[in-house]
Design a protein around this motif. Structure first.
Motif, PDB file in Angstrom:
ATOM      1  N   ARG A 158       0.843  -1.197   0.000  1.00  0.00           N
ATOM      2  CA  ARG A 158       0.000   0.000   0.000  1.00  0.00           C
ATOM      3  C   ARG A 158       0.884   1.254   0.000  1.00  0.00           C
ATOM      4  O   ARG A 158       0.647   2.198  -0.743  1.00  0.00           O
ATOM      5  CB  ARG A 158      -0.922  -0.006   1.205  1.00  0.00           C
ATOM      6  N   ALA A 159       1.932   1.222   0.840  1.00  0.00           N
ATOM      7  CA  ALA A 159       2.836   2.374   0.888  1.00  0.00           C
ATOM      8  C   ALA A 159       3.457   2.609  -0.482  1.00  0.00           C
ATOM      9  O   ALA A 159       3.482   3.733  -0.989  1.00  0.00           O
ATOM     10  CB  ALA A 159       3.924   2.144   1.935  1.00  0.00           C
ATOM     11  N   LEU A 160       3.912   1.523  -1.114  1.00  0.00           N
ATOM     12  CA  LEU A 160       4.550   1.672  -2.424  1.00  0.00           C
ATOM     13  C   LEU A 160       3.571   2.181  -3.470  1.00  0.00           C
ATOM     14  O   LEU A 160       3.920   2.997  -4.313  1.00  0.00           O
ATOM     15  CB  LEU A 160       5.144   0.335  -2.876  1.00  0.00           C
ATOM     16  N   MET A 161       2.314   1.703  -3.376  1.00  0.00           N
ATOM     17  CA  MET A 161       1.311   2.155  -4.349  1.00  0.00           C
ATOM     18  C   MET A 161       1.086   3.654  -4.233  1.00  0.00           C
ATOM     19  O   MET A 161       0.846   4.341  -5.229  1.00  0.00           O
ATOM     20  CB  MET A 161      -0.017   1.434  -4.105  1.00  0.00           C
ATOM     21  N   LEU A 162       1.125   4.144  -2.991  1.00  0.00           N
ATOM     22  CA  LEU A 162       0.918   5.584  -2.794  1.00  0.00           C
ATOM     23  C   LEU A 162       2.096   6.384  -3.336  1.00  0.00           C
ATOM     24  O   LEU A 162       1.937   7.475  -3.862  1.00  0.00           O
ATOM     25  CB  LEU A 162       0.725   5.898  -1.304  1.00  0.00           C
ATOM     26  N   ILE A 163       3.300   5.807  -3.200  1.00  0.00           N
ATOM     27  CA  ILE A 163       4.500   6.542  -3.626  1.00  0.00           C
ATOM     28  C   ILE A 163       4.695   6.429  -5.132  1.00  0.00           C
ATOM     29  O   ILE A 163       5.193   7.360  -5.761  1.00  0.00           O
ATOM     30  CB  ILE A 163       5.739   6.000  -2.882  1.00  0.00           C
ATOM     31  N   ALA A 164       4.256   5.296  -5.698  1.00  0.00           N
ATOM     32  CA  ALA A 164       4.566   5.001  -7.106  1.00  0.00           C
ATOM     33  C   ALA A 164       4.283   6.134  -8.095  1.00  0.00           C
ATOM     34  O   ALA A 164       5.143   6.438  -8.918  1.00  0.00           O
ATOM     35  CB  ALA A 164       3.863   3.720  -7.529  1.00  0.00           C
ATOM     36  N   PRO A 165       3.088   6.773  -8.036  1.00  0.00           N
ATOM     37  CA  PRO A 165       2.843   7.803  -9.053  1.00  0.00           C
ATOM     38  C   PRO A 165       3.910   8.902  -9.058  1.00  0.00           C
ATOM     39  O   PRO A 165       4.441   9.254 -10.111  1.00  0.00           O
ATOM     40  CB  PRO A 165       1.490   8.391  -8.657  1.00  0.00           C
ATOM     41  N   LEU A 166       4.250   9.402  -7.878  1.00  0.00           N
ATOM     42  CA  LEU A 166       5.239  10.478  -7.818  1.00  0.00           C
ATOM     43  C   LEU A 166       6.609   9.978  -8.252  1.00  0.00           C
ATOM     44  O   LEU A 166       7.331  10.662  -8.987  1.00  0.00           O
ATOM     45  CB  LEU A 166       5.331  11.060  -6.403  1.00  0.00           C
ATOM     46  N   LEU A 167       6.938   8.762  -7.800  1.00  0.00           N
ATOM     47  CA  LEU A 167       8.242   8.212  -8.146  1.00  0.00           C
ATOM     48  C   LEU A 167       8.387   8.132  -9.659  1.00  0.00           C
ATOM     49  O   LEU A 167       9.376   8.584 -10.247  1.00  0.00           O
ATOM     50  CB  LEU A 167       8.395   6.827  -7.522  1.00  0.00           C
ATOM     51  N   LEU A 168       7.332   7.628 -10.300  1.00  0.00           N
ATOM     52  CA  LEU A 168       7.339   7.515 -11.753  1.00  0.00           C
ATOM     53  C   LEU A 168       7.464   8.899 -12.383  1.00  0.00           C
ATOM     54  O   LEU A 168       8.238   9.113 -13.325  1.00  0.00           O
ATOM     55  CB  LEU A 168       6.025   6.854 -12.192  1.00  0.00           C
ATOM     56  N   PHE A 169       6.708   9.826 -11.832  1.00  0.00           N
ATOM     57  CA  PHE A 169       6.705  11.191 -12.356  1.00  0.00           C
ATOM     58  C   PHE A 169       8.097  11.813 -12.269  1.00  0.00           C
ATOM     59  O   PHE A 169       8.617  12.360 -13.242  1.00  0.00           O
ATOM     60  CB  PHE A 169       5.694  12.029 -11.563  1.00  0.00           C
ATOM     61  N   VAL A 170       8.718  11.695 -11.082  1.00  0.00           N
ATOM     62  CA  VAL A 170      10.041  12.311 -10.906  1.00  0.00           C
ATOM     63  C   VAL A 170      11.076  11.605 -11.778  1.00  0.00           C
ATOM     64  O   VAL A 170      11.941  12.252 -12.379  1.00  0.00           O
ATOM     65  CB  VAL A 170      10.452  12.301  -9.416  1.00  0.00           C
TER      66      VAL A 170
END
Lengths: 411, 284
Positions: free
Chosen positions: A23-35
């Protein structure tokens, strides 16, 4: 031991933990991908550009192949085979109009090659079959130069260290990398100056910021909050506003000079030259970066209990000893944090040196910008950028060890 | 230095007042450059310095003509329009991605937390000129160089670290048992988020948004490289103005920007106090 649904408790807990991590990774994933896409990829692209050299082997594939057998140390111009390959490559390149790009690429390494390629490009259509070597030598003397051929040979690989060597004022002259003659060395000098100016700015910031941070940390909260506005307002004001303010103040017809002339300290004819030199850069950047020093210092000093200094004094220490032996050592973490922060920001500064630095107050960043937008030597610009990035990352790593990036506070 | 004790020696007294005097000078150094442009922006002449009439407080020495120029000049109006078009969009992107990620990062078990954090914070660490150079290379490869979205994406990337830092800071003080209590009372995770978590982290989100906004609104290096003439923003126009045709209109714009910063600063301070009050700390 079993959980409520009958599965072993251990497995159930492990599953819950896994789900939580996911769940934590899913929340971070969009921004991580974006950056990664918008920021990391460009940086990687820059790294790649600082070493890639595919233009030469792509445009002159046959020449590059034929040159493999040629030894620059032989002291002789390559043989007929190489010239035949060059004729074939150039004829294709001229049609595709790519020969000028190779020309300017190689010209960075050996000035003069650009005109050699351009002039030959115009005549290459008229080449007759056979005896290419003589025809090329008739076309332009440059083809008889060993230096030209060894430059082509040196930059015939897909990758090159040439940009990095250039960026540290070195060149590969066939027998290993060497420093250029001193009058051609500019980048090491510029790196040195950037470093020196950044250290100076860091030091002046510390000198001016320490007393202010101390005053803010020791005054009653109500007063210090009011005074804090004087620190935060510049911090929040646009960089260009502050830079233009300093231009207004420092220029020859500016406020400071006018005031000094009106008071009579200065004669109207010898107004102070405070802008377009290092003084201007140092003054303006000290002002701009001062809040970066005061804020970390303040947050450390706020945690130093005043009772220690009182205890030192009641044990007989003078004011100075109490400060130097008791207070100052406790404020060192703040000094470290503030100094590294100011230094990191200062070393990559571009706008302020560009506007108030003149020629001797500019930084390496200005040179990078120049290579990217004016000289179009992107590879060299990228190599300079990678070196600067390396320096910043080392300092950032130190900062992370001392302060921890999680402890950065804003405002 | 909470006041001077009655038994202080003369030397201590002298030092006490000297020190205060030095500090006053340092505060002046910080604030004067910003204050000095405000009266100068009302200059009736096209000078960057105080005229005799201004010093004599003669009303004729002052005028609003530079403000009029700002409001009528198409260059400045286009720049303002572009800034207003780019910054909110970039802020929206940074805040929505950033808030989600900050919530994710503040969970108790995050694999590779160190690496992820380093990547997410990197836009703040890397010198702007390097970001600008890299983005220029890369965005021209994929056809985003010189486009509105190119600039917006770049600015959004630069703004996210600030959102992450401010929102994580609010979440550190967040009492996890509130979420458990909500779940216990029958609320599903979405409802818990909007009804319990969100209202408490809103101040952090807003101050993150302000940071992201000001990052984009003030940013000049990246837009200088990435933008084309049709993305010319206010800072860019100021930059060319300072370099080429120095006109006091810049000072009028600067004064307006200072006013905006004061408003932002006040909002942030208000939010900080509100957040501390809500979390039961005494406001400082």
């Amino acid at each position: 031991m079993l959980a409520a649904d009958g599965t072993p408790l251990k497995a159930s807990l492990a599953r819950a933990l896994r789900r939580q991590k996911l769940r934590a990774l899913m929340l971070i994933a969009p921004l991580l991908l974006f950056v990664v896409l918008t920021f990391i990829a460009p940086i990687v692209d820059m790294l790649w550009r600082s070493i890639e050299n595919q233009l030469v082997p792509e445009t002159l594939p046959r020449t590059v192949e034929a040159l493999k057998d040629w030894n620059p140390k032989s002291g002789e111009v390559p043989g007929e085979a190489v010239f035949a390959a060059l004729a074939a490559d150039l004829q294709i390149a001229v049609k595709a109009k790519t020969h000028t790009r190779v020309a300017s690429r190689l010209n960075y390494e050996q000035p003069g090659i650009a005109s050699l390629f351009r002039q030959s490009g115009r005549k290459v259509k008229r080449l007759e079959e056979g005896n290419y070597r003589e025809q090329f030598l008739d076309m332009h003397d440059g083809w008889g130069s060993i230096a030209v051929w060894s430059t082509i040979k040196r930059f015939s690989g897909d990758y090159t260290a040439g940009y990095f060597l250039n960026a540290v004022d070195m060149e590969n002259t066939g027998d290993g990398a060497q420093f250029k003659s001193e009058d051609q060395q500019i980048y090491l000098f510029l790196f040195g100056r950037t470093f020196l100016l950044s250290v100076t700015i860091t030091f002046t910031c510390l000198l001016l910021g320490y007393p202010l941070a101390w005053l803010l940390a020791t005054l009653p909260v109500r007063t210090s909050n009011l005074l804090m506005i004087l620190v935060l307002l510049p911090f929040w004001t646009s960089l260009l506003v502050r830079t233009s303010a300093w231009i207004v103040l420092l220029q020859q017809e500016g406020v400071i000079n006018d005031t000094l002339v009106t008071i009579g300290i200065l004669d109207d004819n010898n107004r102070l030259q405070m802008m377009f030199n290092q003084t201007g850069t140092i003054i303006a950047m000290t002002h701009i970066l001062l809040p970066f020093m005061i804020l970390p210092l303040y947050s450390v000093m706020k945690t130093i209990p005043p009772s220690y200094v009182r205890a030192a004094k009641s044990l007989g220490a003078t004011d100075w000893t109490a400060f130097w032996r008791v207070y100052f050592p406790q404020s060192v973490p703040g000094i470290g944090a503030g100094a590294i922060l100011v230094f990191i920001v200062a070393i990559g500064y571009y706008i302020t040196p560009e506007l108030v630095g003149g020629t001797d107050g500019i930084f390496i960043s200005n040179r990078i910008a120049y290579h990217i937008s004016s000289s179009l030597n992107w590879g060299l610009g990228a190599a300079l950028g990678v070196i600067l990035l390396g320096v910043v990352l080392i300092f950032y790593w130190t900062y992370d060890k001392i302060v921890g990036i999680d402890n950065v506070k804003l405002g | 230095m909470a006041g001077l004790p009655p038994y202080a020696s003369t030397g201590q007294r002298v030092w006490y007042y000297t020190f205060r005097f030095i500090c006053a000078l340092l505060f002046l150094f910080l604030i004067i450059p910003i204050l000095v442009i405000i009266p100068l922006s009302f200059n009736a002449e096209d000078f960057f310095t105080f005229t005799k009439k201004m010093l004599a407080l003669d009303p004729e020495g002052y005028s609003l003509k530079h403000y009029r120029d700002f409001l009528t000049n198409t260059d400045w109006q286009n720049a303002l329009y572009n800034s207003v078009r780019i910054a909110p969009m970039a802020t929206l992107l940074s805040v929505s991605f950033g808030t989600l990620a900050a919530i994710g990062l503040s969970q108790s078990h995050v694999p590779f937390r160190g690496v992820i954090m380093a990547i997410l914070i990197s836009p703040m660490i890397v010198p702007l000129i390097i970001s600008a150079a890299g983005m220029y290379f890369f965005y021209s490869r994929i056809g985003l160089q010189g486009t509105y979205w190119g600039v917006v994406l770049a600015h959004a990337a630069l703004g996210t670290p600030f959102v992450i830092i401010t929102v994580t800071a609010t979440l550190v003080g967040f009492d996890k048992s509130l979420v458990r209590a909500a779940a216990n009372l029958g609320a599903d995770p979405v409802r818990t988020f909007f009804k319990v978590q969100m209202p408490l982290i809103v101040p952090g989100v807003i101050s993150g948004a302000l940071f992201a906004f000001i990052t984009s609104f003030d940013e000049v290096v990246v837009v200088l490289f990435l933008g084309s003439a049709s993305q010319k923003t206010l800072p860019w126009q100021m930059f060319t103005g300072l370099r080429e045709q120095i006109s006091p209109t810049i000072l009028a714009v600067a004064t307006i920007l200072v006013t905006i910063s004061i408003l932002l600063l006040t909002t942030l301070e208000y939010l900080r106090r509100r957040s501390e009050r809500l979390r039961g700390m005494t406001p400082q």
